[in-house]
Motif scaffolding. Sequence first.
Motif, mmCIF file in Angstrom:
data_model
loop_
_atom_site.group_PDB
_atom_site.id
_atom_site.type_symbol
_atom_site.label_atom_id
_atom_site.label_comp_id
_atom_site.label_asym_id
_atom_site.label_seq_id
_atom_site.Cartn_x
_atom_site.Cartn_y
_atom_site.Cartn_z
ATOM 1 N N THR A 3 0.796 -1.130 0.062
ATOM 2 C CA THR A 3 -0.077 0.057 -0.172
ATOM 3 C C THR A 3 0.923 1.096 -0.099
ATOM 4 O O THR A 3 0.270 2.178 0.385
ATOM 5 C CB THR A 3 -0.918 0.085 1.198
ATOM 6 O OG1 THR A 3 -0.139 -0.076 2.517
ATOM 7 C CG2 THR A 3 -2.021 -1.192 1.206
ATOM 8 N N ALA A 4 2.212 1.179 -0.306
ATOM 9 C CA ALA A 4 3.085 2.152 -0.222
ATOM 10 C C ALA A 4 2.589 3.205 -1.530
ATOM 11 O O ALA A 4 2.281 2.673 -2.548
ATOM 12 C CB ALA A 4 4.413 1.893 -0.288
ATOM 13 N N PRO A 5 2.851 4.281 -1.318
ATOM 14 C CA PRO A 5 2.590 5.324 -2.395
ATOM 15 C C PRO A 5 3.501 4.873 -3.624
ATOM 16 O O PRO A 5 4.794 4.625 -3.472
ATOM 17 C CB PRO A 5 2.427 6.696 -1.960
ATOM 18 C CG PRO A 5 3.249 6.573 -0.924
ATOM 19 C CD PRO A 5 3.236 5.219 -0.113
ATOM 20 N N LEU A 6 2.875 5.091 -4.832
ATOM 21 C CA LEU A 6 3.579 4.728 -6.177
ATOM 22 C C LEU A 6 4.573 6.024 -6.103
ATOM 23 O O LEU A 6 4.272 7.365 -6.025
ATOM 24 C CB LEU A 6 2.715 4.664 -7.286
ATOM 25 C CG LEU A 6 2.105 3.296 -7.350
ATOM 26 C CD1 LEU A 6 1.166 3.567 -8.453
ATOM 27 C CD2 LEU A 6 2.865 2.200 -7.452
ATOM 28 N N PRO A 7 5.890 5.858 -6.543
ATOM 29 C CA PRO A 7 6.897 6.859 -7.083
ATOM 30 C C PRO A 7 6.360 7.619 -8.071
ATOM 31 O O PRO A 7 5.599 7.185 -9.207
ATOM 32 C CB PRO A 7 8.046 6.204 -7.294
ATOM 33 C CG PRO A 7 7.874 4.685 -7.201
ATOM 34 C CD PRO A 7 6.555 4.278 -6.846
ATOM 35 N N ALA A 8 6.656 9.172 -8.091
ATOM 36 C CA ALA A 8 5.933 9.934 -9.188
ATOM 37 C C ALA A 8 6.115 9.638 -10.640
ATOM 38 O O ALA A 8 5.223 9.504 -11.246
ATOM 39 C CB ALA A 8 6.643 11.326 -9.041
ATOM 40 N N ALA A 23 8.863 14.562 -13.353
ATOM 41 C CA ALA A 23 8.625 13.716 -12.146
ATOM 42 C C ALA A 23 9.812 12.511 -12.027
ATOM 43 O O ALA A 23 10.176 12.383 -10.978
ATOM 44 C CB ALA A 23 7.326 12.651 -12.562
ATOM 45 N N PHE A 24 10.621 12.484 -13.025
ATOM 46 C CA PHE A 24 11.721 11.693 -12.932
ATOM 47 C C PHE A 24 12.891 12.573 -12.314
ATOM 48 O O PHE A 24 13.443 11.862 -11.246
ATOM 49 C CB PHE A 24 12.285 11.159 -14.413
ATOM 50 C CG PHE A 24 11.631 9.711 -14.509
ATOM 51 C CD1 PHE A 24 12.287 8.543 -14.092
ATOM 52 C CD2 PHE A 24 10.660 9.621 -15.398
ATOM 53 C CE1 PHE A 24 12.004 7.478 -14.696
ATOM 54 C CE2 PHE A 24 9.882 8.324 -15.796
ATOM 55 C CZ PHE A 24 10.909 7.160 -15.232
ATOM 56 N N LEU A 25 12.927 13.864 -12.498
ATOM 57 C CA LEU A 25 14.053 14.559 -11.804
ATOM 58 C C LEU A 25 13.768 14.841 -10.399
ATOM 59 O O LEU A 25 14.569 14.538 -9.493
ATOM 60 C CB LEU A 25 14.118 15.753 -12.623
ATOM 61 C CG LEU A 25 15.277 16.701 -11.966
ATOM 62 C CD1 LEU A 25 16.297 15.934 -12.111
ATOM 63 C CD2 LEU A 25 15.305 18.018 -12.833
ATOM 64 N N ASP A 26 12.526 14.947 -10.138
ATOM 65 C CA ASP A 26 12.031 15.200 -8.659
ATOM 66 C C ASP A 26 12.146 13.865 -7.984
ATOM 67 O O ASP A 26 12.693 13.834 -6.792
ATOM 68 C CB ASP A 26 10.710 15.749 -8.598
ATOM 69 C CG ASP A 26 10.670 17.123 -8.594
ATOM 70 O OD1 ASP A 26 11.538 17.904 -8.817
ATOM 71 O OD2 ASP A 26 9.479 17.625 -9.347
ATOM 72 N N PHE A 27 11.968 12.517 -8.702
ATOM 73 C CA PHE A 27 12.205 11.265 -8.132
ATOM 74 C C PHE A 27 13.575 11.243 -7.675
ATOM 75 O O PHE A 27 13.861 10.883 -6.494
ATOM 76 C CB PHE A 27 11.648 10.307 -8.914
ATOM 77 C CG PHE A 27 11.872 9.005 -8.518
ATOM 78 C CD1 PHE A 27 11.286 8.332 -7.330
ATOM 79 C CD2 PHE A 27 12.957 8.086 -8.979
ATOM 80 C CE1 PHE A 27 11.583 7.011 -6.728
ATOM 81 C CE2 PHE A 27 13.385 6.649 -8.530
ATOM 82 C CZ PHE A 27 12.729 6.401 -7.417
ATOM 83 N N HIS A 28 14.418 11.626 -8.360
ATOM 84 C CA HIS A 28 15.937 11.133 -8.167
ATOM 85 C C HIS A 28 16.322 12.359 -7.065
ATOM 86 O O HIS A 28 17.280 11.929 -6.392
ATOM 87 C CB HIS A 28 16.728 11.202 -9.386
ATOM 88 C CG HIS A 28 16.396 10.113 -10.366
ATOM 89 N ND1 HIS A 28 16.865 9.017 -9.775
ATOM 90 C CD2 HIS A 28 16.028 10.044 -11.403
ATOM 91 C CE1 HIS A 28 16.379 8.092 -10.757
ATOM 92 N NE2 HIS A 28 15.849 8.897 -11.771
#
Length: 165
Positions: A3-8, A23-28
Amino acid sequence: MNTAPLPAPLLVRTGGEREVLEAFLDFHRSTLREKVHGLADEAARRRLVPSETTLAGLVKHLTLVERSWFPALLADDEVPAQDGHTGGWEVTPEESLDALLAEYDAACARSREAAAAFPLEHVVPHPQIGEISLRWIYVHMIEETARHAGHADILREQTDGATGG
């Protein structure tokens, strides 16, 4: 069931190009923060490899990278000279990890603000490599940030055995 939130990046898998890049840049960016979360300043400054690379140094370096690519090229912001000379790796005893993270967060916010003013096709001159698009800057920053987040992952494991995230 997880139930963990999905990564952006998984949330925008059918999004537009800019939304996916952001989204990829903010994820990293957030992965780097996770890798240093909870460390004492001394542990973040500890050199575990022959180079100048430390966890605190990675944060400081990526702050310089953020400033150098988005606001310096897109908004004519000045990059502090001492940062440009050292690459941002050198961390003084007076610099706390919390302060470095606050500077990183501010640099990322400024990068988002500078990038938001232009379409992906916007082209700017780069002093060493010639003309580049905002799209290219995003892809380069994803690569740079992800590579250093990977370094942080290894250094954190060497520091206290923490893995994952």
